[in-house]
Design an enzyme around this catalytic site. Structure first.
Site, PDB file in Angstrom:
ATOM      1  N   ASP A 156    -103.648  22.987 -23.797  1.00 46.88           N
ATOM      2  CA  ASP A 156    -103.285  22.880 -25.210  1.00 46.88           C
ATOM      3  C   ASP A 156    -104.438  23.465 -26.005  1.00 46.88           C
ATOM      4  O   ASP A 156    -105.596  23.039 -25.841  1.00 46.88           O
ATOM      5  CB  ASP A 156    -103.092  21.417 -25.623  1.00 46.88           C
ATOM      6  CG  ASP A 156    -101.881  20.772 -24.959  1.00 46.88           C
ATOM      7  OD1 ASP A 156    -100.996  21.502 -24.482  1.00 46.88           O
ATOM      8  OD2 ASP A 156    -101.829  19.525 -24.927  1.00 46.88           O
ATOM      9  N   GLU A 238     -93.742  23.473 -28.459  1.00 46.62           N
ATOM     10  CA  GLU A 238     -95.098  23.150 -28.892  1.00 46.62           C
ATOM     11  C   GLU A 238     -95.906  24.439 -29.015  1.00 46.62           C
ATOM     12  O   GLU A 238     -96.218  25.073 -28.002  1.00 46.62           O
ATOM     13  CB  GLU A 238     -95.777  22.208 -27.887  1.00 46.62           C
ATOM     14  CG  GLU A 238     -95.093  20.851 -27.763  1.00 46.62           C
ATOM     15  CD  GLU A 238     -95.702  19.964 -26.690  1.00 46.62           C
ATOM     16  OE1 GLU A 238     -95.323  18.776 -26.633  1.00 46.62           O
ATOM     17  OE2 GLU A 238     -96.565  20.449 -25.906  1.00 46.62           O
ATOM     18  N   HIS A 241     -99.056  24.722 -26.578  1.00 52.28           N
ATOM     19  CA  HIS A 241     -98.929  24.421 -25.147  1.00 52.28           C
ATOM     20  C   HIS A 241     -98.633  25.687 -24.337  1.00 52.28           C
ATOM     21  O   HIS A 241     -97.614  26.348 -24.548  1.00 52.28           O
ATOM     22  CB  HIS A 241     -97.783  23.408 -24.977  1.00 52.28           C
ATOM     23  CG  HIS A 241     -97.496  22.991 -23.572  1.00 52.28           C
ATOM     24  ND1 HIS A 241     -97.615  21.690 -23.144  1.00 52.28           N
ATOM     25  CD2 HIS A 241     -97.053  23.679 -22.503  1.00 52.28           C
ATOM     26  CE1 HIS A 241     -97.267  21.604 -21.868  1.00 52.28           C
ATOM     27  NE2 HIS A 241     -96.921  22.800 -21.459  1.00 52.28           N
TER      28      HIS A 241
END
Length: 266
Positions: A156, A238, A241
């Site tokens: 991340d 996301e 991600h």
């Protein structure tokens, strides 16, 4: 005097017997280590900024996550080398990568699951999931019992414009602002404006959400394009991600702690 001496001798003998029959303390089980193939990101590229959120209380749980002993990014070597390639390109353009989370032990994922099942604990709702009913975190895909992070090739991260400004420490109990609020109102982060903060449980976090326009959209696409070019695949839900493909350990979920000792010498 003889009475006192006899009493002391009796007490000493009793103590010796108790010591002799008491079981030895159980040996602490040694922590598992990372297998060959894992490295500390800093040993591959010390210029990448590391803000390891799960070692702090600034998480959607409101506390440090189980298994995060030290703020160190651990990844499989191919994933770390790919980030190094991306970082070299970004530095020439005045940017740096900043990682929030890298390898994640299974015990941390288990912590997420326990927290998600405790519907009474909503201390951080105001920042991380203001519009999501906590009872829907599993159904909506925000929490799962397994994570690609535990395989070691998922990260991340975000982009920071150089020179990088430090992010101030989070103060537990401070006023929470929704993660999708304007950047000037959200918790201060040295990241460029991505439209939401990290770990924002909201559809606005979807990388290509059409409501994200202008500089926010451009920043997301810049990050995605840079990482795609070195072998990463973005999770569409996301923007932060990314998983490096092919994975070195595609079917194994590890549980060694996030600790420098887990990859000592690598």
């Amino acid at each position: 005097m003889r009475t006192v001496l006899r009493a002391l001798a009796t007490a000493a003998a009793t103590l010796l017997v108790a010591t002799a029959v008491s079981p030895a303390p159980a040996q602490a089980r040694p922590e598992p280590k990372a297998p060959e193939g894992f490295v500390a990101l800093r040993s591959v590229d010390p210029t990448i900024i590391q803000e390891m959120r799960y070692t702090t209380a600034h998480t959607f749980l409101g506390e440090r996550v189980d298994g995060y002993r030290q703020p160190v990014c651990i990844l499989t070597r191919p994933a770390a080398r790919a980030l190094h390639l991306a970082q070299k390109r970004l530095l020439r353009q005045g940017y740096s990568l900043k990682v929030y989370d890298c390898y994640r032990p299974q015990r941390a994922v288990d912590h997420f699951v326990r927290w998600a099942k405790d519907l009474d604990d909503q201390a951080m709702k105001g920042e991380f999931y203001p519009l999501v009913d906590k009872s829907r975190l599993f159904d909506d895909g925000y929490i799962a019992e397994k994570s690609g992070h535990s395989r070691g090739s998922t990260v991340d991260l975000t982009l920071v414009r150089l020179p990088a400004l430090p992010t101030r420490p989070y103060r537990p109990g401070e006023r929470l602002t929704p993660c999708f609020a304007p950047k000037s109102e959200r918790f201060p982060d040295s990241s460029v404006d991505m439209g939401t903060g990290y770990d924002c449980f909201d559809t606005l976090s979807h990388t290509d959400d059409p409501r994200t326009q202008g500089a926010q959209r451009a920043n997301r696409q810049f990050l995605k394009r840079t990482l795609t070019d070195v072998g990463f695949v973005n999770l569409p839900e996301e923007w932060w991600h990314f998983a490096h493909k092919p994975e070195l350990f595609p079917d194994t979920y590890f549980d060694f702690p996030v600790d420098r000792r887990s990859v000592a010498g690598r």
